[in-house]
Design a protein around this motif. Structure first.
Motif, PDB file in Angstrom:
ATOM      1  N   PHE A 324       9.925 -18.801 -66.464  1.00 50.30           N
ATOM      2  CA  PHE A 324       8.464 -18.760 -66.527  1.00 50.30           C
ATOM      3  C   PHE A 324       7.962 -18.182 -67.846  1.00 50.30           C
ATOM      4  O   PHE A 324       6.884 -17.601 -67.915  1.00 50.30           O
ATOM      5  CB  PHE A 324       7.913 -17.946 -65.350  1.00 50.30           C
ATOM      6  CG  PHE A 324       8.535 -18.311 -64.034  1.00 50.30           C
ATOM      7  CD1 PHE A 324       8.437 -19.602 -63.538  1.00 50.30           C
ATOM      8  CD2 PHE A 324       9.248 -17.378 -63.300  1.00 50.30           C
ATOM      9  CE1 PHE A 324       9.027 -19.953 -62.334  1.00 50.30           C
ATOM     10  CE2 PHE A 324       9.837 -17.715 -62.095  1.00 50.30           C
ATOM     11  CZ  PHE A 324       9.729 -19.007 -61.609  1.00 50.30           C
ATOM     12  N   LEU A 325       8.748 -18.332 -68.893  1.00 53.04           N
ATOM     13  CA  LEU A 325       8.359 -17.854 -70.218  1.00 53.04           C
ATOM     14  C   LEU A 325       7.714 -19.009 -70.979  1.00 53.04           C
ATOM     15  O   LEU A 325       8.369 -19.745 -71.713  1.00 53.04           O
ATOM     16  CB  LEU A 325       9.577 -17.326 -70.981  1.00 53.04           C
ATOM     17  CG  LEU A 325       9.275 -16.693 -72.343  1.00 53.04           C
ATOM     18  CD1 LEU A 325       8.409 -15.451 -72.180  1.00 53.04           C
ATOM     19  CD2 LEU A 325      10.571 -16.340 -73.073  1.00 53.04           C
ATOM     20  N   GLY A 326       6.423 -19.187 -70.797  1.00 54.10           N
ATOM     21  CA  GLY A 326       5.719 -20.279 -71.453  1.00 54.10           C
ATOM     22  C   GLY A 326       5.819 -21.564 -70.668  1.00 54.10           C
ATOM     23  O   GLY A 326       6.828 -21.853 -70.022  1.00 54.10           O
ATOM     24  N   ALA A 327       4.751 -22.357 -70.713  1.00 53.37           N
ATOM     25  CA  ALA A 327       4.708 -23.607 -69.953  1.00 53.37           C
ATOM     26  C   ALA A 327       5.553 -24.691 -70.599  1.00 53.37           C
ATOM     27  O   ALA A 327       6.091 -25.551 -69.913  1.00 53.37           O
ATOM     28  CB  ALA A 327       3.260 -24.083 -69.823  1.00 53.37           C
ATOM     29  N   LYS A 328       5.665 -24.661 -71.921  1.00 52.37           N
ATOM     30  CA  LYS A 328       6.437 -25.678 -72.630  1.00 52.37           C
ATOM     31  C   LYS A 328       7.777 -25.103 -73.064  1.00 52.37           C
ATOM     32  O   LYS A 328       7.862 -23.953 -73.496  1.00 52.37           O
ATOM     33  CB  LYS A 328       5.663 -26.196 -73.842  1.00 52.37           C
ATOM     34  CG  LYS A 328       4.501 -27.106 -73.461  1.00 52.37           C
ATOM     35  CD  LYS A 328       3.984 -27.867 -74.667  1.00 52.37           C
ATOM     36  CE  LYS A 328       2.955 -28.908 -74.250  1.00 52.37           C
ATOM     37  NZ  LYS A 328       2.482 -29.710 -75.397  1.00 52.37           N
ATOM     38  N   LYS A 329       8.814 -25.944 -72.985  1.00 49.97           N
ATOM     39  CA  LYS A 329      10.169 -25.480 -73.255  1.00 49.97           C
ATOM     40  C   LYS A 329      10.728 -26.003 -74.576  1.00 49.97           C
ATOM     41  O   LYS A 329      11.910 -25.818 -74.857  1.00 49.97           O
ATOM     42  CB  LYS A 329      11.091 -25.891 -72.101  1.00 49.97           C
ATOM     43  CG  LYS A 329      10.599 -25.401 -70.743  1.00 49.97           C
ATOM     44  CD  LYS A 329      10.387 -23.889 -70.715  1.00 49.97           C
ATOM     45  CE  LYS A 329       9.794 -23.423 -69.396  1.00 49.97           C
ATOM     46  NZ  LYS A 329       9.552 -21.962 -69.379  1.00 49.97           N
ATOM     47  N   LYS A 330       9.883 -26.639 -75.381  1.00 49.88           N
ATOM     48  CA  LYS A 330      10.341 -27.070 -76.697  1.00 49.88           C
ATOM     49  C   LYS A 330      10.733 -25.853 -77.528  1.00 49.88           C
ATOM     50  O   LYS A 330      10.220 -24.750 -77.338  1.00 49.88           O
ATOM     51  CB  LYS A 330       9.247 -27.872 -77.404  1.00 49.88           C
ATOM     52  CG  LYS A 330       9.007 -29.238 -76.793  1.00 49.88           C
ATOM     53  CD  LYS A 330       7.969 -30.017 -77.584  1.00 49.88           C
ATOM     54  CE  LYS A 330       7.770 -31.404 -76.996  1.00 49.88           C
ATOM     55  NZ  LYS A 330       6.760 -32.190 -77.746  1.00 49.88           N
ATOM     56  N   LEU A 331      11.633 -26.082 -78.465  1.00 53.32           N
ATOM     57  CA  LEU A 331      12.214 -24.991 -79.244  1.00 53.32           C
ATOM     58  C   LEU A 331      11.153 -24.114 -79.901  1.00 53.32           C
ATOM     59  O   LEU A 331      11.211 -22.877 -79.821  1.00 53.32           O
ATOM     60  CB  LEU A 331      13.152 -25.573 -80.306  1.00 53.32           C
ATOM     61  CG  LEU A 331      13.771 -24.585 -81.298  1.00 53.32           C
ATOM     62  CD1 LEU A 331      14.606 -23.539 -80.580  1.00 53.32           C
ATOM     63  CD2 LEU A 331      14.613 -25.334 -82.332  1.00 53.32           C
ATOM     64  N   SER A 332      10.173 -24.728 -80.561  1.00 51.40           N
ATOM     65  CA  SER A 332       9.186 -23.945 -81.306  1.00 51.40           C
ATOM     66  C   SER A 332       8.368 -23.041 -80.392  1.00 51.40           C
ATOM     67  O   SER A 332       8.018 -21.914 -80.774  1.00 51.40           O
ATOM     68  CB  SER A 332       8.260 -24.872 -82.095  1.00 51.40           C
ATOM     69  OG  SER A 332       7.617 -25.798 -81.239  1.00 51.40           O
TER      70      SER A 332
END
Length: 573
Positions: A324-332
């Motif tokens: 649940f660390l951020g909604a988006k999981k892209k690297l940046s």
């Protein structure tokens, strides 16, 4: 010698969960417009304000000064409202935090601005509606994590096969090498690998850039780095060039993949250099293996394909650890949440491998810190089993949820919550009114104005699922449903069959109407779904990084850069 202790609790051939039924609260409010999503799912109404969130603003956020887009700088002069003209990834990127020097409150304030940016679409092109649409009231887990870790395809076709490979303890003995010493220092040798391509389909798209970054004894080094542009032998698609900036002109004189791949694999991606590390390996490794197979058709000697089960993937590791660390999981995005600063030159392959190395090191240190027996180092095999959702690694003290296969110490409803925020200049959506249309007559022409106002044009509901509901009221004023996403609003404008005017193309006219149709709310209190950034809630299940580990990674990264710079300076003397 390390003794591997694994309890094989997974039934590899039955690695699936039941498909979750769609809760009633997820149904669109206006199902007749399913083809153009205009609405969020049923909003959650707070029965009682979350006063702890308000205290965090007052006691922490507003006391951090000296920044324009975080802390006290976010607020209007009277400090009564968050000024959303100051919210956005692009703005926050101009004020990166040095996590090694930052105070606890400065880190909280930075992540608060980051949380606002990720939930606010108008803040930048990278804003997301996932936080508002896929929140704990509407879903049991975040959308990205569900797709990455729990889709039937990934479970049955990737994780099950990988676990079967890894659970065979009598084979692949090189995987039993420790990744840390007994003190928890990384000793892993690895090669971080990334590509830029002509598209997002590994079955057909071509490589246009390859980069690798070596890790020796757990530390990155530029000695032996590879950064090579590749001629894909096809025209560069405009969409791909917009992402990575690589043009036809830049690659026209570069080697093709078939002239480059054999030497590259023998010098960079070989077993001597250690484990392969890839962020989102399910894309890059199948792509590389396809290029290997095509090369082998004409080569005198076959090159062996890379085994996906042996690839370390921080994309999966970070989601198992921090779902649940951020909604988006892209690297940046994950990089920014971990280290409180944006990645440099994201979507450049060399920059991406550098960022990937930092995220990997964070994950490995985190797993090492959560060993049950601190005298026994973790092996590469144990990390890979955990990465693939294996529940039987005895020395990793991170319980995985039985059905969702991620860290069950963290809770969705503790990590994201609806906060009552006092806001100003808050983007509400795109709404076309008669007043707006009339004000644009000199810029878009009378004929286009008539088309937008005429009930017979494509903007007016005709019963089609794809047409929005519009109407005229008794005062003959144009009424249109508000749209949140610009792309959907522009698609609706396309129904009007607008025409060129005074040198402006139809696309330029639609862009102009879209810009003029923005609606903002001023000095209002709104309930906004937001990432909880309060570290005091970690013990209750709020998912936030271990900042001591993040600082350790940044310190090592800084030292590595200083060593490389000194080495280069000495070489150039």
């Amino acid at each position: 010698m390390q003794v591997l202790s694994i309890q094989k609790t997974d039934k590899v051939n039955n690695f699936r969960t039941q498909t979750m039924s769609r809760p009633q609260s997820m149904m669109p409010v206006y199902p007749q417009r399913n083809e153009i999503s205009n609405v969020y799912y049923t909003p959650f109404q707070l029965k009682q304000p979350n006063f702890k969130g308000l205290r965090l603003e007052t006691n922490v956020i507003q006391k951090v000064t000296g920044k324009q887009y975080q802390g006290a700088g976010l607020y209007t002069k009277a400090k009564d409202f968050i000024d959303f003209l100051k919210v956005g990834y692009d703005k926050l990127a101009t004020e990166p935090l040095d996590i090694l020097k930052a105070t606890k409150n400065e880190i909280i304030a930075h992540r608060f601005s980051l949380a606002l940016a990720e939930t606010y679409a108008e803040g930048s092109a990278f804003g997301t509606q996932w936080v508002k649409r896929y929140n704990p009231e509407n879903r049991r887990s975040p959308l990205a994590v569900s797709h990455s870790l729990n889709s039937e395809n990934m479970k049955e076709n990737v994780y099950a096969a990988n676990l079967e490979y890894l659970y065979d303890l009598n084979k692949h003995k090189h995987l039993d090498a420790p990744i840390t010493d007994k003190k928890g220092n990384l000793i892993l040798d690895a090669v971080v690998f990334d590509t830029e391509t002509t598209g997002a389909n590994p079955k057909v798209d071509k490589i246009v850039q390859i980069a690798t970054l070596p890790m020796k004894h757990g530390q990155v080094t530029t000695q032996g780095v590879c950064d090579q542009l590749i001629n894909p032998e096809i025209p560069m698609p405009a969409g791909a060039e917009a992402v990575h900036g690589i043009s036809d002109q830049m690659v026209k004189d570069k080697p093709t993949i078939h002239k480059f791949i054999e030497k590259f694999l023998s010098t960079s991606l070989n077993q001597k250099n250690g484990a392969i590390v890839v962020y989102n390996s399910k894309f890059d490794i199948p792509l590389l293996n396809r290029e290997i197979r095509e090369h082998n058709i004409y080569a005198s000697k076959d090159i062996k394909e890379k085994e996906l089960a042996e690839v370390l993937d921080p994309y999966l590791l970070i989601q198992r650890i921090h779902p649940f660390l951020g909604a988006k999981k892209k690297l940046s995005f994950q990089y920014h949440w971990l280290f409180c600063k944006p990645m440099e030159n994201a979507h450049d392959a060399l920059a991406d491998v550098t960022g990937t190395a930092d995220v990997l090191k964070y994950c490995l240190y985190y797993l090492s810190e959560h060993r049950k027996d601190k005298t026994v180092p973790l092996s590469l095999r144990e990390v890979l089993i955990f990465q693939n959702g294996g529940h039987g690694v005895e020395n990793i003290d991170i319980p995985l949820d039985a059905s969702k296969n991620y860290n069950k110490n963290f809770k969705f409803d503790r990590s994201y919550r609806a906060e009552p925020l006092d806001v100003d200049n808050y983007f509400q959506g795109y709404k076309l009114t008669a007043k707006t249309i009339a004000s644009l007559e000199n810029e878009i022409g009378l004929e286009n104005v008539k088309k937008l106002l005429n009930n017979s044009n494509g903007l007016v509901s005709t019963g089609s699922k794809s047409a929005p509901e519009t109407q005229k009221n008794d005062k003959n004023s144009f009424v249109n449903i508000s749209y949140v996403l610009a792309d959907n609003f522009k698609k609706v404008l396309g129904f009007a069959d607008l025409q060129e005017y005074n040198g402006k193309s139809v696309e330029e006219i639609i862009d102009l109407i879209t810009e003029k149709s923005k609606r903002f709310e001023h000095e209002k209190t709104k309930e906004i779904w937001l990432k909880n950034v309060d570290p005091d809630d970690i013990a209750k299940g709020n998912d936030l990084p271990d900042d001591e580990i993040a600082k350790r990674v940044m310190k090592e990264s800084k030292l590595a850069k200083e060593k490389d710079a000194a080495r280069e300076a000495k070489k150039n003397k």
